[in-house]
Write an enzyme that holds these catalytic residues in place. Structure first.
Site, PDB file in Angstrom:
ATOM      1  N   ALA A 124      33.763  26.241  26.337  1.00 47.03           N
ATOM      2  CA  ALA A 124      32.762  27.061  26.521  1.00 47.03           C
ATOM      3  C   ALA A 124      32.021  27.977  25.295  1.00 47.03           C
ATOM      4  CB  ALA A 124      33.116  28.475  27.355  1.00 47.03           C
TER       5      ALA A 124
ATOM      6  N   GLY B 242      19.028  12.731  32.489  1.00 51.57           N
ATOM      7  CA  GLY B 242      18.293  14.220  33.033  1.00 51.57           C
ATOM      8  C   GLY B 242      16.988  14.420  32.309  1.00 51.57           C
TER       9      GLY B 242
ATOM     10  N   HIS C 243      22.817   5.626  26.758  1.00 49.65           N
ATOM     11  CA  HIS C 243      21.414   6.064  26.961  1.00 49.65           C
ATOM     12  C   HIS C 243      20.272   4.926  27.138  1.00 49.65           C
ATOM     13  CE1 HIS C 243      23.082   9.668  25.827  1.00 49.65           C
ATOM     14  NE2 HIS C 243      22.717   9.873  24.444  1.00 49.65           N
TER      15      HIS C 243
HETATM   16  C1  BG6 Z   1      23.443  12.019  21.601  1.00 49.15           C
HETATM   17  C2  BG6 Z   1      24.072  11.345  20.612  1.00 49.15           C
HETATM   18  O1  BG6 Z   1      24.149  11.386  22.751  1.00 49.15           O
HETATM   19  O2  BG6 Z   1      22.220  12.231  21.894  1.00 49.15           O
HETATM   20  C3  BG6 Z   1      23.636  11.837  19.294  1.00 49.15           C
HETATM   21  O3  BG6 Z   1      25.260  11.353  20.288  1.00 49.15           O
HETATM   22  C4  BG6 Z   1      21.801  11.764  19.181  1.00 49.15           C
HETATM   23  O4  BG6 Z   1      23.558  11.064  18.269  1.00 49.15           O
HETATM   24  C5  BG6 Z   1      21.426  12.542  20.687  1.00 49.15           C
HETATM   25  O5  BG6 Z   1      21.390  12.492  18.261  1.00 49.15           O
HETATM   26  C6  BG6 Z   1      19.963  12.648  20.815  1.00 49.15           C
HETATM   27  O6  BG6 Z   1      19.720  13.195  22.005  1.00 49.15           O
HETATM   28  P1  BG6 Z   1      18.438  14.176  22.184  1.00 49.15           P
HETATM   29  O7  BG6 Z   1      18.395  14.861  23.500  1.00 49.15           O
HETATM   30  O8  BG6 Z   1      18.260  15.234  21.125  1.00 49.15           O
HETATM   31  O9  BG6 Z   1      17.291  13.236  22.137  1.00 49.15           O
END
Ligand code: BG6
Length: 789
Positions: free
Chosen positions: A30, A204, A264
């Site tokens: 948290a 999301g 991702h």
């Molecule tokens: C995370 C990665 O999952 O996603 C990071 O561990 C990356 O390395 C990040 O910077 C990017 O997320 P966002 O939401 O800032 O595009």
């Protein structure tokens, strides 16, 4: 009719009942970064959205920190919570106050702490006369802490009967297939699959979450367009300007492929590529279709990717991880990968995945670029309308940042006017001068969310509403690792191209692709810092020729070896067709020949397939459609990419009369008859074999006499490994071939390679030692790992 209406009403009532009640949310970690940056804000949003709808909540911030200090840290994080823009100041103050009163810190360290938490929740529920609906445990902690926490929750913190438990897990979910599987098995011993919500926060992001609804709402137009006949290519891109400073202890273990591509970008790819279920609101259907998309991904080879590393990365690693000054990391911070989806919809369409740190801009998008067959005669000077069929045609899910600065969905005006939900997406005002993907914004129908929402708020709402389609199931996770692990293994020693970072990268990282290969467009410049001198690179070695068991041996690094073998097979095929009018090729199953099949499929357009007959060396006694079937491997990696007459393909008849390899069905004899009928003298032009770690070849196993000698051309055999029953060409038949090739790859084969090099003719112990074509030629193809260790 009336009964149906009553049932529907009753169901609605019961569902509403189920949702009501008290929900306890326990946020572990948290006081950590993620919680401070996103999770508390997302929990506050959940409270704002749901508290007025008949639920009561309590929020327990938890960590290992002692109570007093933990409470202080947590209070600090909560002070910075913000309210939605359309809320008045007084409403905001009141609601924030309520939320703070419901949020308590507690130390969760020992099993006793978890028991106390559970008792406290029960006591509160009783005191306030509430009914417990369920508990959400959010694991915002490093994965090494998962098992202990999971054990404690399972043994002492589950809510009582009639309530639900949801646990939310953050990546990394493993490091490769094996570690992911171990972690999944461990978690699976504490939680049911339906209780686990593995977060990929990109699912999301508003533009990503809209991919399936967009495909659904525009189904009528897209049904026609969303396929290989119309799509030129798909790009899934995530560029970042930040580097890994401060995170190198994590990054050094993972690198860009594990950090962003495996999760991702692959998730996004599957949303674009999957078959659209009839009901996109059905989690089960979405997850099943997604899994099928994973399974259709063509295996990657080392040539499918390029990797880079920003120049100061190694220095940062040395500083943060106390490495010696001359340490040079091989961890990639940039990667571009060419992916193919092997199904009828996407065959031949390149999917490009790219992600990197220290690049020139921060932007993320998925771009579907359509083919354009129109030719416009009138020059642009004389007025080209944005509807002109000659302009590029594209659909873009713009995840955020970049020139536009916010999430959006863009559709070229010459393509179609899309339908989007009007209450949540609105048309973007034109911004003269702004160009996106080479065209002015006015060329697109452009929509952005009415209210911009953070990914974690959206995902928490989905967790609350049990919308599992936005999360990673165990099956999906493992399917993704199955896809990525071989590439990661093959890149483990690859020296990444060093790039300076930011705008200075110029064209250094530009890449191009053709066939199955992707490569940097520019020649490797002088390395800005030297690569580790000791790691040998494939190009440092030429293809090596020598002998093994008194037969010719070709040895090289895997990629060169496969190329060489594919070339040799093609040359043999061309020769056979010239001399005999046909080429009879018998192929083994298993994993080693897979890369060969892919190479033949993508790099050998002159192969005389129309005159080639394909036979199987052996088969597992499973239905031909089973993923374990050798024929299935051949189908997935070769047959579906080539044009070969159906009647030239000869699968083994292991599945007759709806049963598998029954002696009475005489499958082996049938296959033998087919061979005798079509192959002159039953002498194949080429037989491709492998060698097992126990010295087996084809499906002829040690200590099992079937097929080692005698008259039979095809035999049923027993494997020590599952599936036990097999069908195989016999040694005498193999030895009638004009040419036999044995392909041996990987370090695991090292020991048997050494052993077999020394043994004589002992097929009972090592069936491979019985391979000796009577009047044909035997050639060994071994990679350096198998040959040199
Ligand atoms: C995370 C990665 O999952 O996603 C990071 O561990 C990356 O390395 C990040 O910077 C990017 O997320 P966002 O939401 O800032 O595009």
């Amino acid at each position: 009719m009336l009964t149906v209406a009553v049932c529907v009403a009753l169901l609605g009532y019961l569902q509403a009942q189920e949702l009501q009640g008290h929900v306890s949310i326990i946020l572990m970690g948290a006081t950590g970064d993620l919680a401070k940056k996103y999770l508390w804000q997302a929990l506050f949003q959940l409270y704002l959205d749901e508290a007025g709808k008949g639920h009561s909540f309590s929020f327990h911030g938890a960590a290992l920190t002692a109570p007093k200090q933990g409470q202080e840290l947590m209070t600090k994080a909560l002070e910075s919570l913000s309210c939605p823009q359309d809320m008045t100041r007084s409403q905001c103050v009141e609601l924030k106050g309520q939320f703070l009163r419901l949020s308590q810190y507690r130390q969760l360290k020992t099993a006793e702490d978890y028991r106390t938490l559970s008792k406290d929740i029960e006591a509160q529920i009783q005191q306030e006369g509430l009914r417990e609906a369920g508990r959400i445990f959010y694991f915002s902690v490093p994965p090494f802490a998962y098992a202990d926490i999971a054990r404690n929750i399972n043994s002492s913190c589950r809510p009582g009967p009639g309530t639900w438990l949801r646990v939310v897990l953050e990546k990394p979910f493993g490091h490769d297939y094996l570690s992911a599987q171990q972690l999944a098995t461990e978690l699976g011993s504490f939680f049911q699959e339906e209780e686990m919500y593995r977060v990929d926060h990109y699912l999301g992001k508003q533009a990503v979450a809209q991919i399936l609804p967009f495909r659904d709402q525009n189904r009528q137009v897209l049904d026609r367009l969303w396929n290989r006949h119309h799509v030129e290519r798909v790009e899934v891109i995530m560029k970042e300007t930040v580097d890994a400073e401060g995170r190198t202890s994590f990054y050094e273990k993972y690198g860009v492929i594990r950090d962003t591509l495996q999760n991702h970008l692959t998730e996004i790819l599957t949303l674009v590529a999957m078959e659209l279920p009839r009901e996109v609101s059905s989690s089960e259907a979405v997850l099943q279709h997604k899994l099928q998309a994973f399974r259709a991904l063509r295996g990657l080879q080392r040539g499918s990717a390029v990797v880079g590393q920003y120049q100061t990365y190694s220095e940062q690693v040395c500083r943060e991880l106390q490495k010696p000054d001359d340490f040079h990391s091989l961890t990639p911070t940039f990667a571009a990968v060419l992916v193919h989806v092997d199904n009828l919809r996407w065959e031949g369409v390149p999917f490009i995945l790219m992600s990197g740190k220290a690049l020139d801009e921060r932007v993320g998008y998925v771009r579907v670029l359509f083919k354009n067959r129109a030719f416009c005669v009138q020059g642009e000077r004389h007025g080209t309308s944005e509807q002109s069929p000659c302009l590029p045609r594209q659909v873009i899910f713009y995840i955020g940042h970049g020139e536009l600065g916010h999430p959006a969905i863009l559709v070229s005006r010459n393509l179609f006017r899309p339908t989007l939900p009007t209450q949540s997406w609105t048309e973007v005002q034109d911004r003269p001068g702004l160009r996106l993907f080479g065209r002015p914004l006015s060329d697109y129908y452009a929509y952005s969310p009415v209210r911009e929402q953070d990914a974690y708020s959206i995902l928490l709402s989905h967790i609350f509403h049990r919308r599992k389609e936005s999360f990673i199931t165990t099956e999906n996770l493992l399917a993704s690792w199955v896809f990525w692990t071989p590439l990661l293994d093959s890149l483990a020693r690859e020296v990444p191209r060093i790039y300076p970072g930011g705008a200075e990268n110029g064209h250094l990282l530009d890449f191009e692709f053709s066939g199955g290969q992707l490569s940097f467009s520019q020649q490797q410049p002088e390395q800005l810092v030297p690569g580790p001198g000791s790691a040998p690179r494939p190009s440092d070695f030429q293809v090596l020729r020598t002998t093994y068991r008194e037969s010719p041996l070709v040895s090289a690094w895997p990629e060169e070896l496969i190329s060489k073998l594919a070339e040799d097979i093609e040359a043999t095929a061309v020769q056979a067709v010239q001399r005999f009018g046909e080429f009879h090729l018998a192929l083994s199953g298993g994993s080693s020949p897979r890369a060969l099949f892919q190479q033949l499929a993508t790099g050998h357009y002159g192969f005389p397939w129309a005159h080639t007959h394909l036979w199987l060396v052996d088969e597992r006694c499973v239905p031909l459609s089973d993923p374990e079937s050798n024929f299935q491997g051949l189908q997935a990696h070769l047959l579906q990419h080539i044009r070969i007459p159906y009647y030239n393909i000869h699968p083994m008849p292991v599945h007759l009369h709806q049963r598998l390899c029954a002696e009475e069905d005489q499958g082996a004899q049938t296959y033998a008859r087919e061979i005798s009928a079509l192959v002159a003298n039953s002498s194949f032009h080429l037989v491709l074999l492998g060698m097992g770690t126990d010295g087996h070849t084809a499906s002829l196993f040690p200590q099992s006499p079937a097929g080692l000698d005698g008259e039979q051309l095809v035999v049923l055999t027993e494997s020590p490994l599952r599936p036990h029953q097999r069908m195989s060409l016999s040694l005498p038949l193999i030895n009638r071939a004009k040419k036999v090739v044995v392909l041996v790859m990987g370090r695991m084969k090292r020991e048997i390679t050494m052993l077999v090099s020394r043994v004589g003719h002992q097929p009972k112990k090592w069936p491979i030692s019985g391979v000796l074509p009577k009047s044909g030629q035997l050639v060994w193809y071994m990679d350096f790992e198998a040959f040199l260790g």
